[in-house]
Scaffold this active site. Structure first.
Site, PDB file in Angstrom:
ATOM      1  N   ASN A   9     -28.251  20.296 -20.845  1.00  0.00           N
ATOM      2  CA  ASN A   9     -27.077  19.331 -20.425  1.00  0.00           C
ATOM      3  C   ASN A   9     -25.795  19.679 -20.937  1.00  0.00           C
ATOM      4  OD1 ASN A   9     -25.479  17.264 -19.627  1.00  0.00           O
ATOM      5  ND2 ASN A   9     -26.533  15.827 -21.113  1.00  0.00           N
ATOM      6  N   LYS A  11     -22.776  18.668 -20.443  1.00  0.00           N
ATOM      7  CA  LYS A  11     -21.940  17.724 -20.607  1.00  0.00           C
ATOM      8  C   LYS A  11     -20.516  18.089 -19.867  1.00  0.00           C
ATOM      9  CE  LYS A  11     -24.590  15.977 -24.373  1.00  0.00           C
ATOM     10  NZ  LYS A  11     -24.489  14.696 -25.267  1.00  0.00           N
ATOM     11  N   HIS A  95     -28.069   9.164 -18.339  1.00  0.00           N
ATOM     12  CA  HIS A  95     -28.166   9.532 -19.393  1.00  0.00           C
ATOM     13  C   HIS A  95     -27.295   8.480 -20.294  1.00  0.00           C
ATOM     14  CE1 HIS A  95     -26.153  11.889 -22.760  1.00  0.00           C
ATOM     15  NE2 HIS A  95     -27.246  12.648 -22.636  1.00  0.00           N
ATOM     16  N   GLU A  97     -24.982   8.519 -22.312  1.00  0.00           N
ATOM     17  CA  GLU A  97     -23.418   8.491 -22.432  1.00  0.00           C
ATOM     18  C   GLU A  97     -23.033   7.783 -21.130  1.00  0.00           C
ATOM     19  OE1 GLU A  97     -22.888  12.714 -22.861  1.00  0.00           O
ATOM     20  OE2 GLU A  97     -23.867  12.293 -25.234  1.00  0.00           O
ATOM     21  N   GLU A 167     -34.808   9.826 -24.817  1.00  0.00           N
ATOM     22  CA  GLU A 167     -33.675  10.247 -25.536  1.00  0.00           C
ATOM     23  C   GLU A 167     -32.958   9.112 -26.726  1.00  0.00           C
ATOM     24  OE1 GLU A 167     -31.355  13.991 -23.981  1.00  0.00           O
ATOM     25  OE2 GLU A 167     -30.575  12.180 -23.196  1.00  0.00           O
ATOM     26  N   GLY A 173     -26.461  14.288 -30.203  1.00  0.00           N
ATOM     27  CA  GLY A 173     -25.283  14.571 -30.686  1.00  0.00           C
ATOM     28  C   GLY A 173     -24.895  14.237 -32.293  1.00  0.00           C
ATOM     29  N   SER A 212     -30.714  16.026 -30.253  1.00  0.00           N
ATOM     30  CA  SER A 212     -30.538  17.078 -31.558  1.00  0.00           C
ATOM     31  C   SER A 212     -31.746  18.222 -31.504  1.00  0.00           C
ATOM     32  CB  SER A 212     -30.123  16.429 -32.725  1.00  0.00           C
ATOM     33  OG  SER A 212     -29.080  15.636 -32.789  1.00  0.00           O
TER      34      SER A 212
HETATM   35  C1  PEP Z   1     -28.052  15.221 -24.511  1.00  0.00           C
HETATM   36  O1  PEP Z   1     -26.703  15.137 -24.127  1.00  0.00           O
HETATM   37  O2  PEP Z   1     -29.031  14.866 -23.422  1.00  0.00           O
HETATM   38  C2  PEP Z   1     -28.534  15.565 -25.763  1.00  0.00           C
HETATM   39  C3  PEP Z   1     -29.816  15.398 -26.093  1.00  0.00           C
HETATM   40  O3  PEP Z   1     -27.599  16.105 -26.617  1.00  0.00           O
HETATM   41  P1  PEP Z   1     -27.725  16.714 -28.095  1.00  0.00           P
HETATM   42  O4  PEP Z   1     -28.906  18.006 -27.811  1.00  0.00           O
HETATM   43  O5  PEP Z   1     -26.571  17.318 -28.470  1.00  0.00           O
HETATM   44  O6  PEP Z   1     -28.089  15.743 -29.179  1.00  0.00           O
END
Ligand code: PEP
Length: 250
Positions: A9, A11, A95, A97, A167, A173, A212
């Site tokens: 992803n 972003k 997601h 976000e 998630e 992040g 992460s």
């Molecule tokens: C994401 O944005 O779906 C995500 C898992 O980000 P990160 O791997 O940076 O935590």
């Protein structure tokens, strides 16, 4: 047997030049026989570039959001049909976000899921709890509500060509990863919840972990019985790291 999937992803990151370097490195580093399935979800303006760079390679591509309707006066929005015009196979819906920053409700996410699925895209449905919700012991309730909104709109049979990504919001992040055991616990919960409706579907459903994930923790996470790959944010922007994560899902 479920084939593992690692989806990046991106972003709101990238430029034509950076993407070219990243995609070139991914294409030359990926070998179909060695890898799990691998995909990148890129910002809308770069879908054409992703298509041109990745067509004919084992890497698939997709988008990070979709509108529930096919067309109309919805300034700034993009429909599933438009994503298909650029060869997308996947689209992320719900997601955290988008849920947090743009107020997307479970119902809206379900509508996006339905539109993507009906048009032939594979939706990657994100679910997960905040830290506060985890600490209050309501993780399973939150995830059930997120899943049920989709199930009640489309029915369990429409989940046949879909992916779920667990998630935990507190791990996205932040550099904090759920432990393999914590993640496995929720993945198993999701699978059992689906199995209450349709055991075969539950068994086939790919449930990715996101939050992460890095090359250093991917092998352990992906080694858990109900973790079928990952949704990768930050580490998907670095070719070496993303390829190492894809290899970890072999
Ligand atoms: C994401 O944005 O779906 C995500 C898992 O980000 P990160 O791997 O940076 O935590």
């Amino acid at each position: 047997m479920r084939r593992k999937l690692v989806a990046g992803n991106w972003k709101m990151h990238g430029s034509l030049e950076q993407n070219k370097a990243l995609l070139d490195a991914l294409v030359s580093g990926v070998t179909q026989s060695e890898m799990s399935e691998c995909a990148v979800c890129v910002p809308f303006p770069y879908l054409c570039q992703a298509q041109m760079e990745l067509v004919g390679s084992p890497i698939k591509w997709g988008a990070q959001d979709v509108h529930p309707l096919h067309q109309g006066a919805y300034t700034g929005e993009v429909s599933a049909k438009m994503l298909l015009d650029f060869g997308c196979q996947y689209v992320i819906v719900g997601h955290s976000e988008r849920r947090t920053l743009y107020g997307e409700s479970n119902e809206l996410v379900a509508e996006k899921f339905a539109a993507a699925h009906a048009s032939g895209l594979i939706p990657i449905l994100c679910v997960g709890e905040t830290l506060e919700q985890r600490e209050n012991g309501v993780t399973e309730q939150i995830i059930s509500k997120q899943l049920d909104a989709v199930l009640s709109l489309v029915g369990e049979h429409s989940l046949d060509n879909a992916v779920i990504a667990y998630e935990p919001v507190w791990a996205i992040g932040t550099g904090k990863t759920a432990s393999p055991e914590q993640a496995q616990h929720v993945h198993l919960f999701i699978r059992q919840r689906l199995a209450e409706r349709d055991a075969q579907l539950a068994n086939k459903m790919r449930i990715l972990y996101g939050g992460s994930v890095k090359a250093a923790n991917a092998v352990e996470l992906f080694g858990m019985p109900d973790i079928d790959g990952g949704l990768i944010g930050g580490a998907s922007l670095i070719a070496e790291d993303f390829l190492a994560i894809c290899r970890a899902a072999k």
